[in-house]
Each structure stands twice: as C-alpha cells, then as structure tokens.
Design an enzyme around this catalytic site. Structure first.
Site, PDB file in Angstrom:
ATOM      1  N   GLU A 179     -45.451  -9.643  18.490  1.00  0.00           N
ATOM      2  CA  GLU A 179     -45.706  -8.745  17.790  1.00  0.00           C
ATOM      3  C   GLU A 179     -46.629  -8.470  16.940  1.00  0.00           C
ATOM      4  O   GLU A 179     -46.103  -7.313  15.395  1.00  0.00           O
ATOM      5  CB  GLU A 179     -45.694  -7.312  18.654  1.00  0.00           C
ATOM      6  CG  GLU A 179     -44.706  -7.780  20.115  1.00  0.00           C
ATOM      7  CD  GLU A 179     -43.727  -6.713  20.500  1.00  0.00           C
ATOM      8  OE1 GLU A 179     -44.414  -5.182  19.913  1.00  0.00           O
ATOM      9  OE2 GLU A 179     -44.367  -6.477  21.742  1.00  0.00           O
ATOM     10  N   ASN A 204     -41.543  -3.503  13.155  1.00  0.00           N
ATOM     11  CA  ASN A 204     -41.577  -3.868  14.952  1.00  0.00           C
ATOM     12  C   ASN A 204     -39.999  -3.204  15.584  1.00  0.00           C
ATOM     13  O   ASN A 204     -39.064  -3.223  14.314  1.00  0.00           O
ATOM     14  CB  ASN A 204     -41.794  -5.295  15.368  1.00  0.00           C
ATOM     15  CG  ASN A 204     -42.458  -4.762  17.283  1.00  0.00           C
ATOM     16  OD1 ASN A 204     -41.679  -3.925  17.734  1.00  0.00           O
ATOM     17  ND2 ASN A 204     -42.998  -5.877  17.151  1.00  0.00           N
ATOM     18  N   SER A 205     -39.843  -3.131  16.668  1.00  0.00           N
ATOM     19  CA  SER A 205     -38.497  -2.631  16.590  1.00  0.00           C
ATOM     20  C   SER A 205     -37.706  -3.308  17.012  1.00  0.00           C
ATOM     21  O   SER A 205     -36.206  -2.629  17.008  1.00  0.00           O
ATOM     22  CB  SER A 205     -38.851  -1.795  18.983  1.00  0.00           C
ATOM     23  OG  SER A 205     -39.103  -3.304  19.435  1.00  0.00           O
ATOM     24  N   HIS A 424     -40.632  -0.741  37.308  1.00  0.00           N
ATOM     25  CA  HIS A 424     -40.760  -0.806  36.120  1.00  0.00           C
ATOM     26  C   HIS A 424     -39.854  -1.048  35.967  1.00  0.00           C
ATOM     27  O   HIS A 424     -38.774   0.031  35.985  1.00  0.00           O
ATOM     28  CB  HIS A 424     -41.433  -0.164  35.196  1.00  0.00           C
ATOM     29  CG  HIS A 424     -41.571  -0.094  33.486  1.00  0.00           C
ATOM     30  ND1 HIS A 424     -40.714   0.888  33.043  1.00  0.00           N
ATOM     31  CD2 HIS A 424     -42.080  -1.468  33.366  1.00  0.00           C
ATOM     32  CE1 HIS A 424     -40.755   0.580  31.546  1.00  0.00           C
ATOM     33  NE2 HIS A 424     -41.670  -0.817  31.848  1.00  0.00           N
ATOM     34  N   HIS A 425     -39.054  -1.849  35.232  1.00  0.00           N
ATOM     35  CA  HIS A 425     -37.457  -2.335  34.885  1.00  0.00           C
ATOM     36  C   HIS A 425     -37.609  -2.334  33.473  1.00  0.00           C
ATOM     37  O   HIS A 425     -37.453  -3.432  32.503  1.00  0.00           O
ATOM     38  CB  HIS A 425     -36.345  -3.612  35.446  1.00  0.00           C
ATOM     39  CG  HIS A 425     -36.408  -2.783  36.346  1.00  0.00           C
ATOM     40  ND1 HIS A 425     -36.231  -4.461  37.762  1.00  0.00           N
ATOM     41  CD2 HIS A 425     -36.675  -2.574  37.876  1.00  0.00           C
ATOM     42  CE1 HIS A 425     -35.957  -3.667  38.596  1.00  0.00           C
ATOM     43  NE2 HIS A 425     -36.124  -2.524  38.873  1.00  0.00           N
ATOM     44  N   GLU A 426     -37.342  -0.839  32.631  1.00  0.00           N
ATOM     45  CA  GLU A 426     -36.901  -1.454  30.961  1.00  0.00           C
ATOM     46  C   GLU A 426     -35.311  -1.480  30.785  1.00  0.00           C
ATOM     47  O   GLU A 426     -34.818  -0.642  31.753  1.00  0.00           O
ATOM     48  CB  GLU A 426     -37.970  -0.055  30.331  1.00  0.00           C
ATOM     49  CG  GLU A 426     -37.269  -0.245  29.065  1.00  0.00           C
ATOM     50  CD  GLU A 426     -37.540  -1.051  27.786  1.00  0.00           C
ATOM     51  OE1 GLU A 426     -37.036  -2.286  27.282  1.00  0.00           O
ATOM     52  OE2 GLU A 426     -39.037  -1.592  28.073  1.00  0.00           O
ATOM     53  N   HIS A 494     -41.931  -8.705  30.073  1.00  0.00           N
ATOM     54  CA  HIS A 494     -42.895  -7.838  28.102  1.00  0.00           C
ATOM     55  C   HIS A 494     -41.511  -8.313  27.360  1.00  0.00           C
ATOM     56  O   HIS A 494     -40.290  -8.359  27.599  1.00  0.00           O
ATOM     57  CB  HIS A 494     -43.146  -6.741  28.135  1.00  0.00           C
ATOM     58  CG  HIS A 494     -44.188  -6.623  28.775  1.00  0.00           C
ATOM     59  ND1 HIS A 494     -45.281  -5.475  28.320  1.00  0.00           N
ATOM     60  CD2 HIS A 494     -44.501  -7.156  29.941  1.00  0.00           C
ATOM     61  CE1 HIS A 494     -46.191  -5.821  29.011  1.00  0.00           C
ATOM     62  NE2 HIS A 494     -46.182  -6.527  30.049  1.00  0.00           N
ATOM     63  N   GLU A 519     -51.419  -2.173  23.927  1.00  0.00           N
ATOM     64  CA  GLU A 519     -50.659  -0.675  23.182  1.00  0.00           C
ATOM     65  C   GLU A 519     -50.640  -0.549  21.760  1.00  0.00           C
ATOM     66  O   GLU A 519     -50.360   0.206  21.362  1.00  0.00           O
ATOM     67  CB  GLU A 519     -49.269  -0.782  23.539  1.00  0.00           C
ATOM     68  CG  GLU A 519     -48.008  -2.074  22.871  1.00  0.00           C
ATOM     69  CD  GLU A 519     -46.929  -2.459  23.622  1.00  0.00           C
ATOM     70  OE1 GLU A 519     -46.013  -2.606  22.989  1.00  0.00           O
ATOM     71  OE2 GLU A 519     -46.822  -2.939  25.262  1.00  0.00           O
TER      72      GLU A 519
END
Length: 712
Positions: A179, A204-205, A424-426, A494, A519
């Site tokens: 990213e 970033n994370s 959605h599966h985070e 993602h 985003e």
C-alpha cells in the site's frame, strides 16, 4: 479450438556446457542458457536483437536442517552442475477465461527444458524456460529422487542483470504490504528515496521494509532506447512471495523471498516446481497491458462447474466508515470485548454504527433501482470495538451479528429486490482464527444466500512473527480460495499477497486489493498518476478491487475529513475501464450519486466482463486509453485516464463494426476542470458515430473520460 504440437526435437548433451537458445514463435524474443566454468546455471535474454537481461545466474541457497539433511551441512543448489540432457518443444492453444478482458486468450510459446545433475550430491533439477513473443518465464523443477526429498531454502538467487540504469517505477520491498505510492527514479535512485522515507514507509498498519535497494514486483522499467521491461512472478503456490533486491554496482536485480517467523524462506518436499519468474518486454507500452503472460503461465481452471461465478457491480456500507462519519463498532461502552462473553444487549449503541438495518436497506434499495448486483456490508458482526492493534487471536467468529443487524431479514429483503448482500470477513490478520471458523462462516453464507466475500488481513499476522507474504500465509490465502470454491463462494481478498495469475486456475478469486486503493484518498490522498501506474504493475498478476467511483471528491464538503480525492469526477469514471476488474464497486454514497445522476448513468451502463479489449495508447504514469466490448453484446466502452499533466486523447473508432451506427455518450472533463481546483466540472456530449470516426478528448490534470458506444 485447441491446437497442440508435441516435442520438436530432443537433444542429449550429457556433461556438456555449450550455450543453447530458444526463440519466441515470431523470433522477437531469444533466451540463451549455459553453465559457467564452475557449473552455475546462467541465462540471458534479448528482444529484437537488443539485450534485455545480460548473463544472469540461477540457483538456490539451502540451509542446514535436521529434517532436510539429517543434521549434516547442506550443499547449495547453486553451482557444480553438469547438463544431462535438454529438449525443446512448442505449444499453441486458445483458451476461454471464465471472465476477463477478452473472450479468448492465446497461449503460444516455445520451450526449453534443461536437465541438470550435481555430481557431488547426485541431485537432479530441471530449469524450464517458456518463451513468448512478448516475454518469457522460467522456473526450477525438482523431481522426486533419493537424494533430494526435503530441503529448506535460505535464499533463491534468480538474477535479472540489466544493461543500464533504467527508469524504474517501483514501491519499496516489504514483507507485509503493497500500500504505497509508486516512485519514479533511475534504478540507482532507489536507495536514496527509501533511505529518506524510512519513517513514511513505517506508517502502515503492518510494514516490514527489508532493504534500502529492495523493491516489489511487478516492477516496471523503461530503457533509454525505448524498451519496456516488466519483472514479476506467476503461479506462486506453496512458496513465499518474491521481491527484488538491486546490486547497484552491477545493476542486477536478484530475487529476495519473504521469510517465515524464524527467517527461513521455504520448506520444500519433492516433487516440486517453483513459481515462474517472468520478464515481459516490448517496444510498445500497450503490450505491457494487453499481453497475458502471467495468466498463461498458470494451470487451467480446476473448477468443473463455473456457472455460479459471475462478474459483479456492487455498492456498500464502507465509504462512510473510511471517511469517518460512521463506525464499524456498535458500542463505545467497553474498551475491549470478548466473543461469547460480552453481552451486547446490555451495551448502549454508539449512534454512528454503519451496518444498521435501516442503513443497509437504504443501500439495497439504491442497488435495486440502479442495476447493481450486490451490497457489501462492513461492521455487521460482533468484535469491532477492539479489533485492531491488540494481536487478538479470537477477535471475530464471522457468524454472530450485532443486535441492529438482522441477517435473515436483510438477506430476504435484498433477494426480494433482486439484489444480494456481499459478506465481509475482516480477520484482523489472525489467519489461525479464520481457519478455525472458516467452514462455519461459509456455511452461514450458504444458508442466507451470500455468494461473495470480501476478506481482510489488516495488522500483523497471527501466528505471531509471520509475514503477510510468507509461504505459510500464502498457503492460507489459497486454502480460503479452494474452500470457498467448494461452497460456491467468490473471494475478494484485501491485504493478502499480490496476485500471480492464480485466478485462471481458481476463477472464484474475482479480486484482490494488494495495493494502495481508494481508501487512501481519505487518508491524505494518492498522487494523480497512481492509477496510471497500477495497470503496469499491480494488475499484471490479476484484477484489483480498487473501489472507484467517488464523485464528491472534496471530502470536507460533507464530513470533517480534510482530505480530497486526487482525480476529477470523470477521472473516476475512467477507472471502470482503465483499472480492469470483474468486480467493480460504486464506492460513493447513494446521495452523492443522486446529486450527479447524469454522470452516474455511465456506472449504470458500464459492463464488467468483456469479449474484447484494445489498448489505444499508453505510457507509464502518463496516460492510458482503452476500449472494451461488453460481453455478449455489440456495445463498446472507452476509458482514458491521465496523471499529473493534461492530455489530448485521440480515439480512432476503427474497432467498431463496419456499416453500423452507434449512439455515443462522452463523459469528459470540462474546459476548466482540474483535480485540485475544479474536480467536479464535467460535460456530457451525445452524438452518433461510426467506424472510422475519430474522437479527440481533452483530459485535465488528474482527469479522464469515459465513453459508451451503444450499437443502433
């Protein structure tokens, strides 16, 4: 119709090291193979007589491992080889993708197979080259044998020796994220940029930048004499993701694999084939976008019945949370929650939760009115209150909804409107937890009629110490894809590893993120040329879920977010053509589309599956113009996107059918449009056109255009 030709010739060359060559079917690309004096495998590559790769070494360095070599020192597979035989063959087929940019893809190459033996270890390996008119792929193959059953890779040393200090379009080598914004420098400028931006690259994370001269694939290069070169990989299965590290003195890139938690690069059991290492080359930038080298080097589809896989246009409860006006979390009562313990019935709702029954029904109604197929809902399930930053193993169970999300009612309501909900599966990067719950999660989807899931892997991987692109993580992503196929579920992953063409084999992998997406326009923005680079780089391995279609580009007009989208409104429309994907989101809010309903008509009309695609003009980071014919119709759509400079696109309509007329709608930047100063200025021009006509369309800075051509 498939046409295959068997082996052309067989050449036995025991214990010899003479150079051998194989050329592409049209003769433009040539690859030569030889062994050095100490028996090290070496190749070189040329295009139309110009050197692409100077002599470049091949081999694998192994580590001492009690399971691999019974506690003894390991002998590397680097040199000391003798050739025991080789053969050349040709192959030519035309195959049909389940979805894609074209209805058919030709897979035509000449192949050189070189068999090698290392006398000191009695080990055998094969190096295979497939040479296309537009590039080549090579891989290592390890047949099952007595002296090589298990081994551990310390490093793979595949080299790509460049001829000069080419212009490079790159992002830093990182084991955890792609990213980033693309940098444009000479190859020898990579170190300076990384060294000066170390802190930026940690923002970033989850980031792990491993070298001052390391970059990620797909790496786009341009030579001073007009060659475009792209280095990537194909069919990365049961293997770590490859990066490249530059030796500045020799101008040689070398493979650099993602390690596991203890620093080892790959655990191998024979028989085994590595991923393909690919080099795409042409003197025409459009070939970088239209040639399907990565897909062709993957295996054919392994799903017998693909009727349930379908290209999809969707909207969703997402952008509000990204911008900051809504929340994924249901309550602010607790600093932490435990699955199965926290009683949400006793919690006070925070009042800004996005995934409420009322809000989701609003999106379902919008989708139904406008011909969108599905509605994504993020933040529907328990656990979002402390989902990030705590390295929780059991953060989500993927089956328990919040009190204000009636999963049965909402799915019934959606189906009554001819729309489906998208799951959605985070995972919060806890791949251990996701695999424990995977079957239950997919069974729930089957129960309620979901057929697509967006997965997410934000944060540091659990098991702790692993990286997003390690062998173990890559095996997890593949496990999810194959398990989803058994449940007739499409996957949009993602924060997973970058794609390498596996969507040919498993076409239920309809999208990936694996790059800096829309985003980030809410997190400070991306440079205007970002979307004119991604097709040359990230999209080489497969389509991206970029989430385009933001019309209210200045976020401060409707939120407290001071960021803005670095394109014009028409530039956003262009992304539905330029950023190819069978999965396309109308990412803005329904009320914003209603405000610009005449421009939204293009999103209603545009297809996301195609019979034909023609790249009309292209230059990395400058501009791309592409025309696509909608699947099963005579209608065409054209999109053009530019970077930081204005551009005049010249579109010759030679691709239209002779003797037919087309109703043409042109969505273009207004004369005074500019991505910073006047991003929402556009005009729509209607006319009738025919084959042979030419459209000249001005694109603003950061702008673009979109055209629909409907056959009369």
């Amino acid at each position: 119709m498939n046409k295959k030709s068997a082996m052309m010739s067989l050449v036995l060359l025991p214990m010899m090291s003479m150079a051998q060559s194989v050329t592409s079917p049209n003769g433009n690309v040539e690859v030569k193979f030889s062994l050095t004096g100490n028996g090290q495998p070496t190749y070189e590559m040329s295009y139309k007589g110009k050197t692409v790769c100077k002599p470049s070494h091949l081999g694998l360095e192994l580590v001492k491992d009690k399971h691999a070599s019974k506690g003894k020192d390991e002998t590397d597979l680097m040199d000391g080889f003798s050739e025991t035989g080789s053969k050349t063959s040709s192959f030519d087929e035309t195959w049909k993708p389940v979805w894609g940019e074209t209805a058919t893809i030709r897979n035509n190459y000449n192949e050189l197979e070189v068999n090698l033996n290392q006398p000191s270890t009695k080990r055998n390996i094969t190096i295979r080259f497939r040479v296309y008119d537009y590039g080549m792929g090579l891989r290592y193959e390890f047949p099952q044998q007595n002296e090589l059953n298990y081994f551990v890779i310390k490093e793979e040393h595949t080299q790509f020796a460049m001829t000069d200090d080419h212009t490079a379009y790159w992002i830093p080598g990182d084991y955890d994220t792609q990213e980033y914004e693309y940098q444009i420098t000479p190859m020898t400028g990579i170190r300076e940029v990384i060294s000066n931006n170390r802190e930026v690259y940690k923002s970033n994370s989850s980031t792990t930048v491993f070298s001052d001269t390391g970059v990620q694939t797909s790496l786009q290069l341009k030579t001073n004499d007009g060659l475009y070169i792209n280095i990537h990989e194909a069919a990365c299965l049961d293997y770590p993701t490859m990066h490249l590290n530059l030796d500045e003195k020799t101008l040689t890139f070398e493979s650099w694999l993602t390690p596991d938690a203890v620093g080892r690069k790959g655990f191998i059991q024979t028989p085994f084939n590595t991923p393909w290492r690919t080099v795409l080359v042409s003197d025409d930038a459009r070939d970088m976008l239209s040639c399907k080298l990565t897909l062709n080097l993957n295996e054919p589809c392994k799903i017998d019945d693909t009727s349930w896989i379908h290209p999809t246009k969707y909207c969703g409860v997402w952008w509000n949370m990204i911008v900051g006006t809504k929340s994924w979390a249901y309550t602010y009562d607790y600093p932490s929650v435990r699955l199965g313990v926290t009683d949400y019935g006793k919690c006070k709702p925070n009042g800004v939760h996005g995934a409420t029954n009322e809000e989701v029904k609003r999106y379902i109604d919008f989708a139904a009115r406008n011909g969108l197929h599905e509605v994504l809902v993020e933040g529907w399930n328990e656990g979002w209150e402390d989902w990030f930053g705590h390295q929780k193993l059991d953060v989500f169970d993927f089956v328990t909804p919040y009190p204000d999300f009636d999963i049965r009612m909402l799915n019934d309501y959606a189906h009554s409107k001819g729309v489906k909900l998208m799951m959605h599966h985070e995972t919060s990067a806890s791949i251990l937890n996701y695999e424990r719950h995977l079957e239950d999660a997919f069974n729930l989807m089957n129960k309620y009629g979901y057929d697509a899931v967006k997965t997410g892997y934000v944060g540091d991987i659990i098991p702790r110490g692993e990286y997003h692109y390690s062998q173990l993580s890559n095996n997890h992503y593949q496990h999810v894809i194959e398990t989803a196929a058994k449940h007739h579920i499409m996957v949009n992953a993602h924060e997973a590893t970058r794609p390498t063409g596996i969507c040919r084999t498993w076409p239920n992998l309809v999208g990936n993120e694996s790059a800096r997406g829309t985003e980030y326009e809410a997190f400070g923005g991306s440079v205007p040329y970002h979307t004119v680079m991604l097709p040359f780089t990230r999209l080489q391995g497969g389509p991206m879920d970029y989430t385009p279609g933001i019309f209210e580009t200045q976020l401060s007009t409707w939120s407290n977010n001071t960021s803005y989208v670095h394109t014009t409104l028409c530039g956003q429309l262009a992304l539905y053509l330029v950023m190819y994907s069978p999965l396309q989101m109308a990412a803005d809010l329904p009320e914003h589309y209603e405000k610009y309903d005449d421009a939204f008509q293009f999103i209603r009309d545009v297809a996301c599956d195609w019979d034909d695609s023609k790249y009309i003009e292209a230059e990395p980071a400058k501009y791309i113009t592409v025309a696509r014919k909608a699947k099963g119709t005579d209608d065409w759509f054209v999109g053009g996107k530019t970077g930081e400079e204005e551009h005049l696109a010249v579109v010759k309509l030679d691709f239209l059918d002779k003797g037919r007329k087309y109703e043409c709608a042109i969505y273009q930047d207004a004369a005074d449009a500019d991505y910073e100063k006047n991003p929402k200025a556009y005009k729509i021009v209607h006319k009738t056109v025919k084959k042979g006509d030419t459209l000249k369309i001005k694109e603003a800075r950061g702008g673009g255009f979109a055209v629909s051509l409907k056959a009369v």
